[in-house]
Design a protein around this motif. Structure first.
Motif, PDB file in Angstrom:
ATOM      1  N   PRO A  51       0.788  -1.231   0.000  1.00 52.27           N
ATOM      2  CA  PRO A  51       0.000   0.000   0.000  1.00 52.27           C
ATOM      3  C   PRO A  51       0.825   1.289   0.000  1.00 52.27           C
ATOM      4  O   PRO A  51       0.322   2.338  -0.395  1.00 52.27           O
ATOM      5  CB  PRO A  51      -0.826  -0.122   1.279  1.00 52.27           C
ATOM      6  N   TYR A  52       2.086   1.227   0.455  1.00 50.37           N
ATOM      7  CA  TYR A  52       2.930   2.425   0.508  1.00 50.37           C
ATOM      8  C   TYR A  52       4.275   2.132  -0.149  1.00 50.37           C
ATOM      9  O   TYR A  52       4.864   1.071   0.070  1.00 50.37           O
ATOM     10  CB  TYR A  52       3.133   2.882   1.951  1.00 50.37           C
ATOM     11  N   ARG A  53       4.758   3.137  -0.912  1.00 46.98           N
ATOM     12  CA  ARG A  53       5.969   2.891  -1.673  1.00 46.98           C
ATOM     13  C   ARG A  53       6.705   4.187  -2.006  1.00 46.98           C
ATOM     14  O   ARG A  53       6.096   5.238  -2.157  1.00 46.98           O
ATOM     15  CB  ARG A  53       5.615   2.157  -2.968  1.00 46.98           C
ATOM     16  N   PHE A  54       8.013   4.087  -2.115  1.00 44.75           N
ATOM     17  CA  PHE A  54       8.859   5.162  -2.640  1.00 44.75           C
ATOM     18  C   PHE A  54       9.733   4.498  -3.695  1.00 44.75           C
ATOM     19  O   PHE A  54      10.522   3.600  -3.381  1.00 44.75           O
ATOM     20  CB  PHE A  54       9.718   5.764  -1.527  1.00 44.75           C
ATOM     21  N   ALA A  55       9.571   4.906  -4.959  1.00 48.05           N
ATOM     22  CA  ALA A  55      10.240   4.172  -6.038  1.00 48.05           C
ATOM     23  C   ALA A  55      10.716   5.096  -7.147  1.00 48.05           C
ATOM     24  O   ALA A  55      10.164   5.105  -8.251  1.00 48.05           O
ATOM     25  CB  ALA A  55       9.306   3.112  -6.602  1.00 48.05           C
TER      26      ALA A  55
END
Length: 220
Positions: A51-55
């Motif tokens: 549900p949460y990401r930094f990419a």
């Protein structure tokens, strides 16, 4: 086949869906993570697994070596361990350390010191749920539980009374300590993985295995 399903079985399946749905845990963007300021809702994921990401765009192919820090157990007030025993948390953290190291060895040369072309991986166990003894396995064969699990299989969701694991992944360039990628994920076995329904931690461990495979695939 549908004619053989009695109304009371359908009612039980609906009740099962409601009860288990209420008990299901949705991961949060844990405030105590180093990567918390960077994490954003993952618009590309409709499964609820990440549900949460930094990419940001990263050239993964240039990295050939990997440092894996010891897995840590998240202590923040927003952890999602429920009433899980500390011994179970430690067992999952240990299993995660071993499983990720083994799977990632197929892609990276293990390293212990920062340097060029070297990543640093931090794994933070933030939550987990044990499987409910007996009910976890029985629900795969009971008609009402079976209907629920069939639906969950189609949706790619977790099965009835089944354990799961939630953790955060942070990937850094070891030389600059720059955050390259981070995400929060929830992993669990397919509802009809009977082996994963045996034992209170089996489902969580299967989730760890699936998560390790997914991370290896990210680097290819």
């Amino acid at each position: 086949m549908l004619k053989s399903i009695k109304p009371q079985h359908l009612l039980l399946a609906v009740l099962c869906t409601i009860l288990i749905g209420c008990a299901s845990v949705t991961p949060v963007a844990y405030s105590g993570l180093a990567s918390a300021p960077y994490l954003r809702p993952n618009q590309q994921d409709d499964s609820g697994r990440m549900p949460y990401r930094f990419a940001p765009q990263t050239e993964w192919q240039k990295y050939t070596r990997l440092i894996i820090d010891p897995v840590t157990i998240y202590q923040g007030a927003d952890n999602q361990f429920g009433d899980m025993q500390d011994t179970d948390k430690a067992a999952l953290a240990s299993y995660m350390q071993t499983e990720f190291a083994e799977k990632l060895r197929s892609r990276f040369e293990p390293a212990t010191e920062a340097g060029p072309n070297t990543l640093r991986l931090r794994l933070i166990l933030t939550g987990a749920k044990t499987s409910t003894p007996v009910l976890s396995t029985f629900s795969r064969f009971d008609i009402a539980g079976g209907l629920y699990n069939v639906t969950q299989t189609v949706r790619g969701k977790e099965g009835a009374f089944t354990g799961s694991v939630i953790y955060a992944v942070e990937i850094y360039d070891s030389s600059s300590n720059r955050l390259l990628s981070a995400y929060v994920t929830k992993q669990y076995p397919n509802p009809y993985n009977i082996g994963a329904s045996l034992g209170s931690l089996s489902a969580s461990k299967t989730g760890i295995e699936k998560g390790a495979d997914a991370l290896v695939a990210q680097f290819k």
